[in-house]
Design an enzyme around this catalytic site. Structure first.
Site, PDB file in Angstrom:
ATOM      1  N   LYS A  30       0.829  -1.213   0.000  1.00 19.88           N
ATOM      2  CA  LYS A  30       0.000   0.000   0.000  1.00 19.88           C
ATOM      3  C   LYS A  30       0.857   1.254   0.000  1.00 19.88           C
ATOM      4  O   LYS A  30       0.480   2.269  -0.586  1.00 19.88           O
ATOM      5  CB  LYS A  30      -0.970  -0.010   1.176  1.00 19.88           C
ATOM      6  N   LYS A  33      -4.586  -9.855  -6.387  1.00 21.39           N
ATOM      7  CA  LYS A  33      -5.969 -10.089  -5.931  1.00 21.39           C
ATOM      8  C   LYS A  33      -6.933  -8.988  -6.385  1.00 21.39           C
ATOM      9  O   LYS A  33      -6.523  -7.845  -6.598  1.00 21.39           O
ATOM     10  CB  LYS A  33      -6.011 -10.265  -4.419  1.00 21.39           C
ATOM     11  N   LYS A  54     -10.994  -3.786  -4.014  1.00 21.97           N
ATOM     12  CA  LYS A  54     -12.002  -2.768  -4.275  1.00 21.97           C
ATOM     13  C   LYS A  54     -11.403  -1.369  -4.377  1.00 21.97           C
ATOM     14  O   LYS A  54     -12.059  -0.459  -4.840  1.00 21.97           O
ATOM     15  CB  LYS A  54     -13.119  -2.821  -3.245  1.00 21.97           C
TER      16      LYS A  54
HETATM   17  P1  ATP Z   1      -8.930  -2.633  -0.237  1.00 18.78           P
HETATM   18  O1  ATP Z   1      -8.657  -2.659  -1.699  1.00 18.78           O
HETATM   19  O2  ATP Z   1      -9.648  -1.420   0.227  1.00 18.78           O
HETATM   20  O3  ATP Z   1      -7.757  -3.024   0.593  1.00 18.78           O
HETATM   21  P2  ATP Z   1     -10.141  -5.212  -0.270  1.00 18.78           P
HETATM   22  O4  ATP Z   1     -10.945  -5.424  -1.495  1.00 18.78           O
HETATM   23  O5  ATP Z   1      -8.816  -5.864  -0.194  1.00 18.78           O
HETATM   24  O6  ATP Z   1     -10.032  -3.689   0.020  1.00 18.78           O
HETATM   25  P3  ATP Z   1     -10.897  -5.457   2.477  1.00 18.78           P
HETATM   26  O7  ATP Z   1     -11.784  -4.424   3.002  1.00 18.78           O
HETATM   27  O8  ATP Z   1      -9.446  -5.301   2.749  1.00 18.78           O
HETATM   28  O9  ATP Z   1     -11.058  -5.635   0.909  1.00 18.78           O
HETATM   29  O10 ATP Z   1     -11.376  -6.873   2.939  1.00 18.78           O
HETATM   30  C1  ATP Z   1     -12.685  -7.247   3.318  1.00 18.78           C
HETATM   31  C2  ATP Z   1     -12.750  -8.729   3.364  1.00 18.78           C
HETATM   32  O11 ATP Z   1     -12.769  -9.290   2.038  1.00 18.78           O
HETATM   33  C3  ATP Z   1     -11.556  -9.399   4.046  1.00 18.78           C
HETATM   34  O12 ATP Z   1     -12.005 -10.513   4.761  1.00 18.78           O
HETATM   35  C4  ATP Z   1     -10.678  -9.787   2.892  1.00 18.78           C
HETATM   36  O13 ATP Z   1      -9.786 -10.828   3.204  1.00 18.78           O
HETATM   37  C5  ATP Z   1     -11.716 -10.210   1.857  1.00 18.78           C
HETATM   38  N1  ATP Z   1     -11.203 -10.037   0.512  1.00 18.78           N
HETATM   39  C6  ATP Z   1     -10.791  -8.898  -0.047  1.00 18.78           C
HETATM   40  N2  ATP Z   1     -10.415  -9.075  -1.322  1.00 18.78           N
HETATM   41  C7  ATP Z   1     -10.575 -10.391  -1.579  1.00 18.78           C
HETATM   42  C8  ATP Z   1     -10.339 -11.201  -2.719  1.00 18.78           C
HETATM   43  N3  ATP Z   1      -9.891 -10.727  -3.839  1.00 18.78           N
HETATM   44  N4  ATP Z   1     -10.623 -12.524  -2.628  1.00 18.78           N
HETATM   45  C9  ATP Z   1     -11.096 -13.030  -1.491  1.00 18.78           C
HETATM   46  N5  ATP Z   1     -11.344 -12.320  -0.374  1.00 18.78           N
HETATM   47  C10 ATP Z   1     -11.090 -11.016  -0.401  1.00 18.78           C
END
Ligand code: ATP
Ligand code: LTN
Length: 353
Positions: A131, A214, A217
């Protein structure tokens, strides 16, 4: 035990069964919009657990402040996330659902734990490194101490299990280290040792354009993810444009066919069909066939979710009422933990006259 006593015992067990259920806690940072990755990797599993566990799910709005936020957008998004949780099927009666910032104890515990965290432990966090690289202009201390706030979220509610995607394992390990340090120093059992709960299937959904990273969002390239409230045209476009390798075979092989494997994983989890079945069905067919069908599966899954979300967003008073009820339930539990932590570390309780 006499027959009478065993009947009484069973009745008590039933009555107090919530006391015996394991506690689950998880949350999602309020940035972007929830994606298929969040749904498959997290919320789908949360939903399955709401009957069998004592569940707390929260909107990590304080965590969102680690990247710069427009206040208006953050407020709006917090409502929308809550509406997305509800629309995806999280029941506010069965679960305690709340906003992190409504419970001041999160930041209070976070400070105590910050004072116990060796810098070297934070330096190891790979998510921070990623990040920080992405956000070169805003590498703030919050981004660095983020895992400590996350540990506080978990420990405040004495959670047994923390459902997270693979990417959060390292943060969970840090949390477990902190429990060890704290309990060693101040007394065994003050903080409960939590465990990560990573589902095997679909634990990690990958980016549509770059399936080696991965789906996230907060990705600046919208084509990399499907948001759960995207409109149907957008969903179709994004899936059709998903990167696939130059071969033709529709086969699950993460090392050589990361893109197709990712599409198969999404297809399989949403349709609840084994990947082997899908491979058979698409034998001899082209990637295009798979994409058209997958787009349809995703659209069908998300159509009622978006409709429910939009309906809920039109009634803010209802959302406020539910958030307030969730906060009240969460706060009572958080206060118990912070009181015992403050006492253990030697802070004076305030005397009220
Ligand atoms: P950001 O991009 O804001 O870091 P993120 O999409 O990684 O967000 P988080 O808010 O960090 O999402 O995570 C929310 C939940 O969703 C957590 O339990 C995380 O492990 C899960 N998660 C996030 N992205 C994925 C993915 N690509 N596949 C599976 N699980 C995910
Ligand atoms: N960092 C988490 C979101 C999060 C979380 C938590 C998850 C904040 N606090 C506590 C589980 C438990 C993420 O998934 N990115």
């Amino acid at each position: 035990m006499s027959a009478f006593h065993s009947v009484v015992h069973r009745a008590k067990q039933k009555r107090y069964s919530f006391l015996m259920k394991q506690t689950i806690l998880s949350g999602s940072t309020v940035t972007g919009n929830l994606t298929l990755g969040n749904y498959i990797g997290a919320i789908q599993n949360w939903k399955k657990m709401q009957n069998d566990y004592d569940c707390l799910y929260f909107l990590a709005d304080l965590h969102a402040l680690t990247v710069s936020q427009d206040p208006k957008v953050l407020r709006e998004r917090t409502y929308s996330f809550f509406a997305q949780y509800l629309a995806l099927g999280l029941d506010p009666q069965k679960n305690i659902i709340f906003a992190q910032s409504h419970i001041h104890q999160h930041t209070e515990l976070s400070w105590v734990l910050t004072c116990l965290t060796p810098l070297g432990f934070l330096n190891r966090m790979t998510q921070f490194k990623e990040k920080a690289e992405k956000n070169e202009k805003n590498v703030n201390a919050g981004l660095y101490t983020y895992p400590i706030l996350m540990a506080s979220d978990i420990l405040l509610y004495q959670a047994d299990l923390v459902p997270v995607g693979e990417d959060q394992r390292q943060h969970l390990e840090l949390c477990r280290d902190l429990v060890g340090f704290f309990n060693n120093r101040y007394g065994a059992g003050i903080l409960k040792m939590p465990q990560a709960f990573v589902s095997k299937m679909g634990a990690r959904i990958m980016s549509l354009q770059d399936p080696t990273k991965k789906m996230s969002k907060s990705d600046e390239n919208e084509k990399n993810f499907v948001s759960i409230i995207d409109d149907e045209k957008k969903i179709e476009k994004k899936i059709k444009a998903a990167a696939t390798d130059s071969g033709t075979e529709i086969k699950y092989d993460v090392d050589n066919k990361a893109g197709v494997s990712n599409l198969l994983t999404i297809y399989s989890t949403l349709s609840e069909r084994p990947i082997a079945d899908l491979e058979k069905e698409y034998e001899g067919k082209m990637y295009g066939h798979l994409k058209v069908d997958l787009a349809e599966v995703v659209i069908q899954t998300l159509r009622p979710v978006k409709a429910k979300h939009d309906e809920l967003m039109r009634d803010r008073a209802y959302l406020d009422k539910l958030l307030n009820a969730g906060a009240e339930r969460a706060q009572a539990r958080a206060q118990k933990t912070i009181a015992s932590v403050y006492e253990a570390v030697g802070l004076l309780p305030r005397q009220l006259f």
